[in-house]
Design a protein around this motif. Sequence first.
Motif, PDB file in Angstrom:
ATOM      1  N   GLU A 160      -1.804  -0.066   9.749  1.00 56.42           N
ATOM      2  CA  GLU A 160      -2.724  -1.364   9.389  1.00 56.42           C
ATOM      3  C   GLU A 160      -4.036  -1.173   9.569  1.00 56.42           C
ATOM      4  OE1 GLU A 160      -3.523  -5.558   9.311  1.00 56.42           O
ATOM      5  OE2 GLU A 160      -1.624  -4.331   8.698  1.00 56.42           O
ATOM      6  N   SER A 161      -4.511  -0.444  10.375  1.00 60.81           N
ATOM      7  CA  SER A 161      -5.940  -0.157  10.724  1.00 60.81           C
ATOM      8  C   SER A 161      -6.537   0.630   9.253  1.00 60.81           C
ATOM      9  CB  SER A 161      -6.239   1.022  11.544  1.00 60.81           C
ATOM     10  OG  SER A 161      -5.803   0.673  12.909  1.00 60.81           O
ATOM     11  N   ASN A 162      -5.579   1.637   8.697  1.00 61.47           N
ATOM     12  CA  ASN A 162      -5.824   2.183   7.337  1.00 61.47           C
ATOM     13  C   ASN A 162      -6.104   0.859   6.271  1.00 61.47           C
ATOM     14  OD1 ASN A 162      -5.878   4.447   5.567  1.00 61.47           O
ATOM     15  ND2 ASN A 162      -4.414   3.602   4.478  1.00 61.47           N
TER      16      ASN A 162
ATOM     17  N   ILE B 242       3.299   5.888  -4.486  1.00 64.13           N
ATOM     18  CA  ILE B 242       2.983   5.919  -3.306  1.00 64.13           C
ATOM     19  C   ILE B 242       2.155   4.696  -2.866  1.00 64.13           C
ATOM     20  CG2 ILE B 242       1.963   6.966  -1.220  1.00 64.13           C
ATOM     21  CD1 ILE B 242       1.903   9.515  -2.952  1.00 64.13           C
ATOM     22  N   ASP B 243       2.545   3.965  -1.767  1.00 61.31           N
ATOM     23  CA  ASP B 243       1.548   3.035  -1.739  1.00 61.31           C
ATOM     24  C   ASP B 243       1.690   2.732  -0.231  1.00 61.31           C
ATOM     25  OD1 ASP B 243       3.926   1.386  -1.095  1.00 61.31           O
ATOM     26  OD2 ASP B 243       3.470  -0.045  -2.496  1.00 61.31           O
ATOM     27  N   GLN B 244       0.725   1.903   0.454  1.00 64.02           N
ATOM     28  CA  GLN B 244       0.577   1.555   1.823  1.00 64.02           C
ATOM     29  C   GLN B 244       0.627   2.898   2.673  1.00 64.02           C
ATOM     30  OE1 GLN B 244       0.723  -1.875   2.919  1.00 64.02           O
ATOM     31  NE2 GLN B 244       1.325  -2.787   1.019  1.00 64.02           N
ATOM     32  N   SER B 245       0.394   3.885   2.479  1.00 65.38           N
ATOM     33  CA  SER B 245       0.455   5.073   3.301  1.00 65.38           C
ATOM     34  C   SER B 245      -0.842   5.940   3.418  1.00 65.38           C
ATOM     35  CB  SER B 245       1.557   6.097   2.472  1.00 65.38           C
ATOM     36  OG  SER B 245       2.706   5.396   2.288  1.00 65.38           O
ATOM     37  N   VAL B 246      -0.559   6.943   4.462  1.00 64.01           N
ATOM     38  CA  VAL B 246      -1.497   7.770   5.040  1.00 64.01           C
ATOM     39  C   VAL B 246      -1.121   9.185   4.479  1.00 64.01           C
ATOM     40  CG1 VAL B 246      -3.104   8.720   6.688  1.00 64.01           C
ATOM     41  CG2 VAL B 246      -2.885   6.367   6.548  1.00 64.01           C
ATOM     42  N   ILE B 247      -1.719   9.906   3.695  1.00 65.09           N
ATOM     43  CA  ILE B 247      -1.346  11.179   3.499  1.00 65.09           C
ATOM     44  C   ILE B 247      -2.491  12.258   3.968  1.00 65.09           C
ATOM     45  CG2 ILE B 247      -0.507  12.505   1.608  1.00 65.09           C
ATOM     46  CD1 ILE B 247       1.334   9.769   2.018  1.00 65.09           C
TER      47      ILE B 247
ATOM     48  N   VAL C 274       8.779  12.035  -6.334  1.00 66.85           N
ATOM     49  CA  VAL C 274       9.490  11.051  -5.326  1.00 66.85           C
ATOM     50  C   VAL C 274       9.053   9.825  -6.049  1.00 66.85           C
ATOM     51  CG1 VAL C 274       9.098   9.968  -3.289  1.00 66.85           C
ATOM     52  CG2 VAL C 274       8.792  12.556  -3.388  1.00 66.85           C
ATOM     53  N   PRO C 275      10.181   9.081  -6.137  1.00 64.61           N
ATOM     54  CA  PRO C 275      10.075   7.581  -7.032  1.00 64.61           C
ATOM     55  C   PRO C 275       9.472   6.663  -6.167  1.00 64.61           C
ATOM     56  CG  PRO C 275      12.413   8.102  -6.159  1.00 64.61           C
ATOM     57  CD  PRO C 275      11.588   9.213  -5.908  1.00 64.61           C
ATOM     58  N   ARG C 276       9.330   6.526  -5.128  1.00 62.27           N
ATOM     59  CA  ARG C 276       9.006   5.392  -4.044  1.00 62.27           C
ATOM     60  C   ARG C 276       8.691   5.875  -2.816  1.00 62.27           C
ATOM     61  NH1 ARG C 276       8.227  -0.140  -3.962  1.00 62.27           N
ATOM     62  NH2 ARG C 276       6.407  -0.510  -2.801  1.00 62.27           N
ATOM     63  N   LEU C 277       7.373   6.033  -2.263  1.00 59.51           N
ATOM     64  CA  LEU C 277       6.916   6.366  -0.919  1.00 59.51           C
ATOM     65  C   LEU C 277       6.118   5.228  -0.289  1.00 59.51           C
ATOM     66  CD1 LEU C 277       7.465   8.584   1.072  1.00 59.51           C
ATOM     67  CD2 LEU C 277       5.276   9.613   0.385  1.00 59.51           C
ATOM     68  N   THR C 278       6.542   4.489   0.942  1.00 62.53           N
ATOM     69  CA  THR C 278       5.753   3.233   1.215  1.00 62.53           C
ATOM     70  C   THR C 278       5.679   3.446   2.736  1.00 62.53           C
ATOM     71  OG1 THR C 278       5.420   0.938   0.892  1.00 62.53           O
ATOM     72  CG2 THR C 278       7.685   1.708   1.160  1.00 62.53           C
ATOM     73  N   ASP C 279       4.587   2.804   3.324  1.00 64.78           N
ATOM     74  CA  ASP C 279       4.667   2.586   4.703  1.00 64.78           C
ATOM     75  C   ASP C 279       4.766   3.957   5.240  1.00 64.78           C
ATOM     76  OD1 ASP C 279       4.009   0.009   4.504  1.00 64.78           O
ATOM     77  OD2 ASP C 279       6.392  -0.484   4.386  1.00 64.78           O
TER      78      ASP C 279
END
Length: 371
Positions: A246-248, A320-325, A334-339
């Motif tokens: 959420e901070s991100n 990828i969405d809504q993520s910190v890598i 990877v077809p979908r990586l989220t949160d």
Amino acid sequence: MKGLILSGGAGTRLRPITHTSAKQLVPVANKPILFYGIEDMAAAGITEIGIIVGATAPEIEMAVGDGSDFGVSITYLTQDEPLGLAHCVLIAQEFLGDDDFVMYLGDNMLQQGLDGFIDRWRTMHADSRPPSLDVSNRSNSGPAAQILLTPVPEPHRFGVAELDAAGHVVRLVEKPEDPPSDLALVGVYLFSSAIHEAVAAIEPSDRGELEITDAIQWLIDHDVPVHHDLLDGWWLDTGKKDPLLESNRRVLESIEPRIDGDVDENSTVDGRVVIEAGARLINAEVRGPAIIGRGSTITSSYIGPFTAIAANCEVIDSEIDQSVIMEGARILSVPRLTDSLLGRDTEVVRSTRRPHATRVMLGDHSAVELA
């Protein structure tokens, strides 16, 4: 005025990330959380900062250095065991001396910064005597402490303040089973040197820690003025994955778009996006707010909103969405990586081996959700 940043916690709620990294150095929008607090203090004119460190001291000292990159001077203060916030004040007394100081929890994120909070403190002390524990010398005395409060939905998880009908702070309770209000203490405090007598006078709580709420309560019980401000904007404790994400999101909403890296003709960049120098987009789509770190390569992939890709990552044929890598991670097919929160040098790949299956190697305290 000096600054005191508490950065000695073990970060157990962010394991396994914090098995190998200090929680205060986990990035938000590709910047370590700790840096935001240092920058807020520097922006408020505080140039002498003490940082409380523990087992992760070498990593924090390497990242922060002597403070010159931030325009401040850093002094490192070692806390051998996590014995409470008031204990941090106790061991920092020699560094702090008789100066007023702002104390900041190193894993907290504030939208409003520190300027207004500190300006109000200075205004209250402009025409007053220093805070005094001597009742006979308390006329026209400024507050000895100023706390920041905000309503929260689960006050039993925080230190909580009780106000009287006139709006004065009359009681503070640490993680109460039956909260007297919904006003939680945000992880920023302002103190005069009067706090040193308070932290020396209190006893450890049932948790075995010297609680800063008990020290402030000691001031209240001795009729020493304690003022409060209400938080303007958001505040997040980044000690767990979801608040960190959420901070991100909150920080990415405010970034200024720029493209310093390479974007080929088959790639698209839409919205508030930062492509740092040395990053490359090859047949990729990035939809902001998002940031792609230096040296990272995004190939035939979609990077969706609220995603921060750190330096030297590789993303191929993935979404990828809504993520910190974090730095050095590889994400392939990877077809979908989220949160999601991925640590340094991690690898997530879709295997072509038969039989088709999900194969994982997980450390302690890991969490995986499968589609």
